[in-house]
Motif scaffolding. Structure first.
Motif, mmCIF file in Angstrom:
data_model
loop_
_atom_site.group_PDB
_atom_site.id
_atom_site.type_symbol
_atom_site.label_atom_id
_atom_site.label_comp_id
_atom_site.label_asym_id
_atom_site.label_seq_id
_atom_site.Cartn_x
_atom_site.Cartn_y
_atom_site.Cartn_z
ATOM 1 N N VAL A 1 33.677 -10.495 -12.758
ATOM 2 C CA VAL A 1 33.268 -9.831 -11.687
ATOM 3 C C VAL A 1 31.954 -9.810 -11.076
ATOM 4 C CG1 VAL A 1 32.630 -7.465 -12.306
ATOM 5 C CG2 VAL A 1 34.183 -7.663 -10.475
ATOM 6 N N ARG A 2 30.963 -10.293 -12.006
ATOM 7 C CA ARG A 2 29.726 -10.480 -11.889
ATOM 8 C C ARG A 2 29.395 -11.804 -11.425
ATOM 9 N NH1 ARG A 2 25.880 -7.146 -14.853
ATOM 10 N NH2 ARG A 2 24.522 -8.842 -15.211
ATOM 11 N N ALA A 3 30.445 -12.944 -11.266
ATOM 12 C CA ALA A 3 30.230 -14.243 -11.050
ATOM 13 C C ALA A 3 30.102 -14.440 -9.319
ATOM 14 C CB ALA A 3 31.189 -15.270 -11.447
ATOM 15 N N PRO A 4 30.792 -13.509 -8.576
ATOM 16 C CA PRO A 4 30.478 -13.838 -7.123
ATOM 17 C C PRO A 4 28.969 -13.507 -6.696
ATOM 18 C CG PRO A 4 32.529 -12.832 -7.704
ATOM 19 C CD PRO A 4 32.083 -12.741 -8.894
ATOM 20 N N HIS A 5 28.488 -12.636 -7.418
ATOM 21 C CA HIS A 5 27.043 -12.238 -7.236
ATOM 22 C C HIS A 5 25.901 -13.345 -7.701
ATOM 23 C CE1 HIS A 5 27.699 -8.166 -5.800
ATOM 24 N NE2 HIS A 5 28.318 -8.080 -6.751
ATOM 25 N N LEU A 6 26.225 -13.798 -8.897
ATOM 26 C CA LEU A 6 25.208 -14.671 -9.605
ATOM 27 C C LEU A 6 25.641 -15.895 -9.656
ATOM 28 C CD1 LEU A 6 24.835 -11.926 -12.636
ATOM 29 C CD2 LEU A 6 23.436 -12.370 -10.772
ATOM 30 N N LEU A 7 26.963 -16.268 -9.810
ATOM 31 C CA LEU A 7 27.273 -17.808 -10.024
ATOM 32 C C LEU A 7 28.440 -18.108 -9.285
ATOM 33 C CD1 LEU A 7 25.842 -19.478 -12.114
ATOM 34 C CD2 LEU A 7 27.685 -19.463 -13.659
ATOM 35 N N PRO A 8 28.092 -17.931 -7.804
ATOM 36 C CA PRO A 8 29.527 -18.103 -7.144
ATOM 37 C C PRO A 8 30.367 -19.653 -7.130
ATOM 38 C CG PRO A 8 27.335 -18.176 -5.715
ATOM 39 C CD PRO A 8 27.232 -17.878 -7.039
ATOM 40 N N ASP A 9 29.457 -20.620 -7.282
ATOM 41 C CA ASP A 9 30.037 -22.097 -7.690
ATOM 42 C C ASP A 9 31.147 -21.841 -8.732
ATOM 43 O OD1 ASP A 9 27.557 -21.625 -9.164
ATOM 44 O OD2 ASP A 9 27.850 -23.625 -9.732
#
Length: 533
Positions: free
Chosen positions: A276-284
């Motif tokens: 759930v943190r990926a869209p903020h921190l690692l969107p690719d």
């Protein structure tokens, strides 16, 4: 429970959430809301889900349904939807059709150019809040186009349409989530202005994929609240249940099953939090993280709920008695989290399509921020997310994580789990070089192994980032990598005190006026969640 039995819309519960300010979490901060973090929203939504999964499904629907607007809508569209949601209106998402399911390119609903506007015809099916929505984000086909660029999203303002322009179809009855209002909508030559299209004409398919990637990330975290409440419910009953001259929880098998449920909960928490943190921190990397969490977290919860039902016995089947028969409702409701926004075969096919990212060299440090203890906030919808991940910096750190875990020789379960994780990484990387049909059995099996590798690596790297190797870590890794394997009896016994502590003090734990039969409302937990950022 009364709402569930009567299949009644949970108006009272939703009014309580509105009074607390939950609607503001459905609108980004820049448009007057207070949504800055999917991690925060998932944590608070999980508390709500632990009280009633149907309420959390409905309460979070304005954000999920309006996702095409937040991703690609005009400023005017975003402001209109934001004002409506903050004012108490609902938004619905019309993507699927009765005859075509997940085959979006087969959509028969059309949007045709008509002078300075468009005419919309056709029917969408399985829509949450269909009869209550002010706006519908509708996926429709341009009749004069074919292929991948034949679809567009249209923002339908039902309040601006004449009553003859659309029909809300009869409500669809469901096994679970009975308080939700799920139906369909049919449009009859509904005329909308040119500005009703969301994003570029023909961009509907890629926009649907991007929107579903976000909702597939958020929804699985909500299911954790269900497992948490189920674990408390079972433990409370079994501690008071007298069998064979003692408490039911004195039976080793019972303790082992409850400890295994806590292990699954802890492992799934780490996976859901990293993703759930990926869209903020690692969107690719979102095409991978969204598929992993959407497949594995609800499946882990459903599998564990089945085992808890065995331990709870006949009480798991009753609609009355212990906690008003809540477990029976939770078990029915939780199955929708796995179906919502894509069933297992659909999600596994999407993950198989990402296999090439395992062949590309990746810097594992690029994913470090997914696992740190600090909370994250920031722009949610300003990043362009492509359909494919270029590399995988999470599993690029698998070998390093295994080496760090293997140094904990005092914990043989953990060192064994490190070896299993290393072997899984080697196998998945070798298989990724093969051309796999995402719809084949081999492709689905590969996706399952990849998801388990990715999830176990998330769990390991989260623990290492916190500088902790708790006693549940080894069993948690093995549960992900080798489903069905029982943890050693001695480890389950060592975790029993953790089970008692968690079921006494977990989010939404009994407090104030609560009793063993009726847990108190989670107002305090909601307040704590609201202050998290």
């Amino acid at each position: 429970m009364r709402d569930d039995h009567a299949e009644r819309f949970p108006a009272e519960a939703l009014a309580t959430l509105d009074a607390w300010g939950y609607r503001a979490l459905q609108v980004p901060e820049e448009y007057g809301g207070r949504l800055t973090s999917l991690e925060e929203l998932s944590a608070i939504g999980r508390v709500v889900a632990g009280r009633d999964p149907a309420v959390t499904l409905i309460a979070n629907s304005p954000l999920g349904a309006a996702m095409p607007v937040w991703l690609a809508g005009s400023t005017a569209q975003r402001r209109a939807v934001a004002d409506a949601v903050l004012g108490g209106a609902w938004v619905a998402l019309g993507i699927t059709e009765r005859a075509h399911g997940a085959d979006l390119l087969a959509s028969e609903t059309t949007v045709r150019r008509d002078g300075d506007g468009y005419l919309v015809d056709g029917e969408k099916w399985l829509i949450n809040n269909a009869g209550r929505a002010r706006y519908v984000c509708l996926l429709a086909r341009h009749p004069d186009r074919t292929g991948m660029r034949s679809l567009s999203f249209v923002l339908m303002d039902l309040a601006a349409l004449p009553p003859t322009a659309y029909t809300v179809l009869p409500r669809i009855t469901t096994h679970g989530m009975r308080a939700a209002q799920i139906a369909g909508i049919r449009f009859h030559g509904a005329r909308v202005p040119a500005g009703a299209l969301i994003g570029r004409p023909g961009s509907g398919l890629e926009l649907a994929a991007a929107a579903l990637a976000i909702t597939r990330t958020l929804v699985p975290a909500l299911s954790l609240g269900v497992l948490e409440t189920a674990l408390r419910c079972c433990t409370a009953f079994l501690r008071d249940r007298r069998l064979y001259g003692g408490a039911a929880t004195d039976i080793p098998y019972v303790r082992e099953e409850l400890a295994a449920a806590l292990v699954d909960l802890r492992a799934a928490e780490a996976v859901a939090r990293a993703c759930v943190r990926a869209p903020h921190l690692l969107p690719d990397l979102v095409p991978v993280t969204s598929a992993v969490t959407k497949y594995l977290v609800p499946r882990t919860v459903e599998d564990r709920m089945r085992q808890l039902a065995v331990v709870l016995g006949s009480r798991s089947y009753l609609r009355e008695g212990h906690w008003s028969g809540l477990f029976e409702k939770l078990r029915r409701d939780v199955t929708l989290f796995g179906l919502f926004d894509g069933s297992e075969p659909v999600v596994l096919s999407a993950l198989t399509a990402q296999a090439s990212c395992l062949d590309a060299p990746a810097d594992p440090r690029r994913a470090d921020a997914l696992f740190t203890p600090e909370a994250v906030t920031g722009p949610l919808f300003g990043h362009a997310t492509g359909p494919f991940a270029e590399d995988d910096p999470v599993t690029a750190g698998t070998a390093e994580a295994c080496a760090a875990l293997a140094r904990h020789t005092a914990d043989p379960v953990l060192t064994g789990a490190a070896g299993a994780l290393r072997a899984a990484g080697e196998r998945v990387r070798a298989e990724a070089a093969d051309a796999l049909d995402p719809r084949s059995l081999a492709g689905q099996q590969f996706a399952d192994r990849y998801a388990r590798l990715f999830a176990a690596t998330c769990v390991a790297r989260t623990a290492l980032a916190a500088g902790e190797t708790p006693p549940w870590l080894g069993p948690g890794l093995l549960a992900l990598l080798e489903p069905g394997r029982r943890m050693p009896r001695e480890r389950a016994a060592a975790l029993w005190d953790d089970v008692l502590a968690h079921t006494a003090t977990g989010s939404g734990a009994r407090a104030g006026t609560g009793t063993a039969e009726h847990p108190a409302a989670p107002a305090a937990a909601l307040a704590r969640g609201g202050e998290a950022r």
